[in-house]
Design a protein around this motif. Structure first.
Motif, PDB file in Angstrom:
ATOM      1  N   GLU A   1      -0.465   3.675  -8.628  1.00 17.05           N
ATOM      2  CA  GLU A   1      -0.735   2.265  -8.889  1.00 17.05           C
ATOM      3  C   GLU A   1       0.526   1.494  -9.252  1.00 17.05           C
ATOM      4  OE1 GLU A   1      -2.585   5.091  -9.967  1.00 17.05           O
ATOM      5  OE2 GLU A   1      -3.671   4.195 -11.625  1.00 17.05           O
TER       6      GLU A   1
ATOM      7  N   ASP B   1     -11.899   6.312  -8.665  1.00 23.34           N
ATOM      8  CA  ASP B   1     -11.427   5.331  -7.701  1.00 23.34           C
ATOM      9  C   ASP B   1     -11.661   3.932  -8.273  1.00 23.34           C
ATOM     10  OD1 ASP B   1     -10.804   7.429  -6.029  1.00 23.34           O
ATOM     11  OD2 ASP B   1     -12.499   7.111  -4.677  1.00 23.34           O
ATOM     12  N   PHE B   2     -10.961   2.956  -7.722  1.00 14.38           N
ATOM     13  CA  PHE B   2     -11.100   1.573  -8.165  1.00 14.38           C
ATOM     14  C   PHE B   2     -11.012   0.692  -6.931  1.00 14.38           C
ATOM     15  CE2 PHE B   2      -9.002  -2.463  -9.177  1.00 14.38           C
ATOM     16  CZ  PHE B   2      -9.844  -2.967 -10.143  1.00 14.38           C
ATOM     17  N   ASN B   3     -11.858  -0.347  -6.878  1.00 15.57           N
ATOM     18  CA  ASN B   3     -11.810  -1.292  -5.783  1.00 15.57           C
ATOM     19  C   ASN B   3     -12.192  -2.668  -6.308  1.00 15.57           C
ATOM     20  OD1 ASN B   3     -11.830  -2.659  -3.389  1.00 15.57           O
ATOM     21  ND2 ASN B   3     -13.168  -1.232  -2.320  1.00 15.57           N
ATOM     22  N   ARG B   4     -11.313  -3.623  -6.092  1.00 11.00           N
ATOM     23  CA  ARG B   4     -11.554  -5.016  -6.499  1.00 11.00           C
ATOM     24  C   ARG B   4     -11.937  -5.781  -5.234  1.00 11.00           C
ATOM     25  NH1 ARG B   4      -9.203  -7.436 -10.843  1.00 11.00           N
ATOM     26  NH2 ARG B   4      -7.609  -5.830 -10.941  1.00 11.00           N
ATOM     27  N   ASP B   5     -13.042  -6.483  -5.268  1.00  6.94           N
ATOM     28  CA  ASP B   5     -13.482  -7.216  -4.086  1.00  6.94           C
ATOM     29  C   ASP B   5     -12.576  -8.394  -3.774  1.00  6.94           C
ATOM     30  OD1 ASP B   5     -15.637  -5.543  -3.563  1.00  6.94           O
ATOM     31  OD2 ASP B   5     -16.954  -6.651  -4.903  1.00  6.94           O
TER      32      ASP B   5
ATOM     33  N   THR C   1       0.850  -1.179   0.000  1.00  2.00           N
ATOM     34  CA  THR C   1       0.000   0.000   0.000  1.00  2.00           C
ATOM     35  C   THR C   1       0.889   1.232   0.000  1.00  2.00           C
ATOM     36  OG1 THR C   1      -1.674  -1.200   1.274  1.00  2.00           O
ATOM     37  CG2 THR C   1      -1.852   1.209   1.216  1.00  2.00           C
TER      38      THR C   1
ATOM     39  N   GLU D   1      -6.944  -1.817  -5.102  1.00  2.00           N
ATOM     40  CA  GLU D   1      -7.722  -0.587  -5.009  1.00  2.00           C
ATOM     41  C   GLU D   1      -6.836   0.620  -5.236  1.00  2.00           C
ATOM     42  OE1 GLU D   1      -9.258   0.454  -1.068  1.00  2.00           O
ATOM     43  OE2 GLU D   1      -7.818  -0.952  -0.214  1.00  2.00           O
ATOM     44  N   LYS D   2      -7.477   1.701  -5.639  1.00  2.00           N
ATOM     45  CA  LYS D   2      -6.799   2.990  -5.771  1.00  2.00           C
ATOM     46  C   LYS D   2      -7.803   4.095  -5.488  1.00  2.00           C
ATOM     47  CE  LYS D   2      -7.091   5.202 -10.151  1.00  2.00           C
ATOM     48  NZ  LYS D   2      -7.214   6.490  -9.563  1.00  2.00           N
ATOM     49  N   THR D   3      -7.283   5.184  -4.945  1.00  2.00           N
ATOM     50  CA  THR D   3      -8.121   6.357  -4.706  1.00  2.00           C
ATOM     51  C   THR D   3      -7.375   7.583  -5.213  1.00  2.00           C
ATOM     52  OG1 THR D   3      -7.240   6.771  -2.488  1.00  2.00           O
ATOM     53  CG2 THR D   3      -9.188   5.347  -2.651  1.00  2.00           C
TER      54      THR D   3
END
Length: 158
Positions: A112, A153-157, A102, A146-148
């Motif tokens: 990223e 924004d992006f979030n992978r479960d 992170t 994830e990225k913010t």
């Protein structure tokens, strides 16, 4: 976006011009999964694997952090970024070592690639330090979790 960001209209490689972008908080988390085997895991001691070269996970954390800070030297069109933070964690799940990197900064472009490079190099370091026991090691995947910050924004479960 209808085209690759790092290719000019003439088709040449080009660094993205971030000069007009606003500075904002940028974070990213990437994961690499390293599949080990019973022979390697037999050397597991406490929270780390003991080798002649030293503690595997601790060394991988240092290597991944160093790599994340030098991403612009490894990926040609990445911007040079001063990271505010880089945290790498490694835990085991059965015969796998799960590396998470992170990173964060205040800047005009995302982090990223820094997170992906940090996780990748930490995984490669685990391979390097464990190969004396066995070459039956697989770096299964590296992916952005994830990225913010920035445009979206992006979030992978998973």
């Amino acid at each position: 976006m209808n085209s690759f960001s790092h290719i000019s209209p003439e088709g040449d490689p080009a660094m993205v011009d971030v000069g007009a972008k606003a500075i904002s908080r940028r974070t990213a988390r990437a994961r690499s999964v390293v599949v080990l085997n019973d022979e390697i895991m037999a050397h597991f001691a406490g929270q780390d694997i003991a080798t002649k070269k030293g503690p595997v996970f601790q060394t991988a954390i240092i290597a991944g952090t160093m790599a994340a800070k030098r991403t612009d030297s490894l990926i040609p069109l990445c911007h040079s970024l001063g990271l505010d933070n880089c945290r790498i964690t490694i835990h085991t799940e059965g015969l796998t070592a799960v590396v998470e990197c992170t990173v964060s900064t205040e800047g005009k472009t995302g982090v990223e690639m820094e997170a992906l490079v940090g996780a990748s190099v930490a995984a490669l370091t685990i391979y390097d330090m464990c190969k004396a026991f066995s070459h039956d090691i697989v770096i299964q995947e590296t992916k952005l979790m994830e990225k913010t910050g920035g445009k979206r924004d992006f979030n992978r479960d998973k």
